[in-house]
Design an enzyme around this catalytic site. Structure first.
Site, mmCIF file in Angstrom:
data_model
loop_
_atom_site.group_PDB
_atom_site.id
_atom_site.type_symbol
_atom_site.label_atom_id
_atom_site.label_comp_id
_atom_site.label_asym_id
_atom_site.label_seq_id
_atom_site.Cartn_x
_atom_site.Cartn_y
_atom_site.Cartn_z
ATOM 1 C CG ASP A 70 4.124 -9.137 9.565
ATOM 2 O OD1 ASP A 70 3.962 -8.944 10.793
ATOM 3 O OD2 ASP A 70 5.094 -8.693 8.944
ATOM 4 C CG HIS A 83 1.010 -6.852 8.900
ATOM 5 N ND1 HIS A 83 1.380 -6.924 7.569
ATOM 6 C CD2 HIS A 83 2.003 -6.146 9.510
ATOM 7 C CE1 HIS A 83 2.522 -6.299 7.391
ATOM 8 N NE2 HIS A 83 2.926 -5.823 8.560
#
Length: 416
Positions: free
Chosen positions: A257, A260
């Protein structure tokens, strides 16, 4: 935009790219095959259909733009409209809390395929494929720890939940004759100094091993790392380091992601490193402004580099692409279209890179020539190719989609 302008611009662009050995028709063909998984939670700010409680578990949606979807029919209607503005055949990514519960409370360790059968039927009718997610947040048993919880009763609750989610994903994959990609993300962590870090990670690994031991051929599991959660800033059990080792040793799909990681990290560089050790990647495309702020994806350097690295690694067929942001501060349909089209643009830009020539120059040690070509490639007529891609697929070209979304807002979402 006039048809003649689109066609003439594309003809010129095609010729310009061909001079560098790039086949624009082939790039468009590859982009048409690239499915992007649309996250259902953009329609309603990650509310779902369990209850009206606020988000917990280190995440939150910001903004209160009017017109969010309030029920399953409105979520689906919004997704159906989104589909009309996008070229290609795409997927829909569903969190467990978006089940068709018929107005009844179904706790998460009791959820079954029957609660998603209507999603399976809807997807078939609308030419969508489905992906899935377990949901460990926003529940009385979420707390700070779920799958990493030393309390066996709570841990077993979440293990059972995740096992059931994998079986639901398996049913989805079998029904659509294409594997359903199921993502496992847990928020587990602590707010302040943590002295039992290794203990919680041992528990999380054991829980995941128990969950993943069931062979389910209709689905593929992936696990997602996190930097930290709101209210859980000091320690994350499922960090990147943890999941790198876990996925490499268990041969599990790793979810990257883009939100993240530290804002200064080059997430693109992780692609080729991970591909050496994990079978496939799940790419969650987001835009961190201040860490994982989940802003709408745009065509910026981070996302461009992300997909260029994927194409340069010859790994488009080893990656699954999905969106993961929830912006409630602007029109939610507009957020979908901006983010999906930005992702498509980045993929196309990567496919249009004169890669064979660049690789040859690098192999020959011609650093000046390689850098010069990389710079010149930035101003090639990429936009004309993307316009033609949309024209060819019968969807709005350029900014034409804005009026369509404004009309939908006036006629549909503003009346909610």
């Amino acid at each position: 935009m006039k048809e003649s302008n689109i066609l003439n611009a594309y003809a010129n662009a095609k010729e310009r790219y061909a001079a560098l050995g790039v086949d624009t028709d082939k790039a468009i063909e590859l982009l048409e095959k690239q499915q992007i998984s649309l996250h259902c939670w953009q329609t309603d700010d990650v509310s779902g259909f369990e209850n009206d409680s606020s988000l917990t578990g280190g995440i939150q949606a910001t903004g209160n733009y009017p017109g969010r979807a309030r029920n399953i029919d409105e979520v689906r209607a919004d997704l159906e409209f989104v589909k009309t503005l996008l070229a290609g055949n795409h997927r829909v990514n569903i969190h467990e809390i978006y089940g068709d519960f018929g107005g009844k409370f179904v706790d998460r360790d009791q959820v079954g395929v029957e609660h998603f059968q209507s999603w399976i039927d809807w997807a078939k009718d609308n030419n969508f494929k489905l992906d899935f997610n377990s949901t460990s947040f926003s529940h009385p048993k979420s707390g700070d720890l779920s799958l990493a919880n030393p309390d066996k009763e709570i841990r077993d609750f979440w293990i059972e939940h995740t096992k059931r989610c994998r079986r639901i994903a398996d049913a989805m994959g079998k029904a659509q004759n294409d594997p359903c990609i199921m993502n496992i993300w847990v928020h587990d962590g602590q707010k302040d100094y943590t002295v039992n870090r290794k203990k919680y990670r041992e528990i999380l690994a054991e829980s995941l091993d128990e969950i993943l031991k069931e062979d389910l051929p209709g689905m593929k599991s992936c696990v997602e790392a996190k930097l930290f959660g709101i209210g859980l800033e000091s320690y994350t059990v499922g960090s990147m380091d943890f999941y790198e080792g876990y996925c490499a040793t268990r041969k599990v799909i790793y979810t990257l992601d883009t939100g993240h990681y530290e804002p200064t990290e080059n997430v693109a560089d992780k692609v080729s490193a991970l591909l050496l050790y994990v079978p496939e990647l799940m790419l969650h495309v987001s835009r961190p402004v201040r860490w994982d702020s989940d802003h709408v994806t745009v065509m910026n350097d981070m996302t461009l580099d992300f997909f260029k690295e994927l194409v340069r690694s010859d790994a488009l067929d080893r990656a699954h692409v999905g969106l993961d942001y929830f912006d409630a501060s602007i029109n939610r349909i507009g957020a979908y279209i901006i983010g999906t089209r930005a992702t498509q643009k980045c993929i196309l830009s990567a496919l249009l890179e004169p890669l064979d020539t660049l690789r040859k120059l690098e192999a020959e040690g011609k650093g000046f020539q390689k850098l010069a070509l990389l710079e010149e490639a930035k101003t090639l007529p990429f936009g004309a190719v993307y316009d033609y891609f949309n024209y060819k697929n019968g969807v709005p070209v350029g900014e034409e989609y804005i009026a369509s979304i404004e009309k939908y807002e006036k006629e549909v979402t503003s009346k909610r």
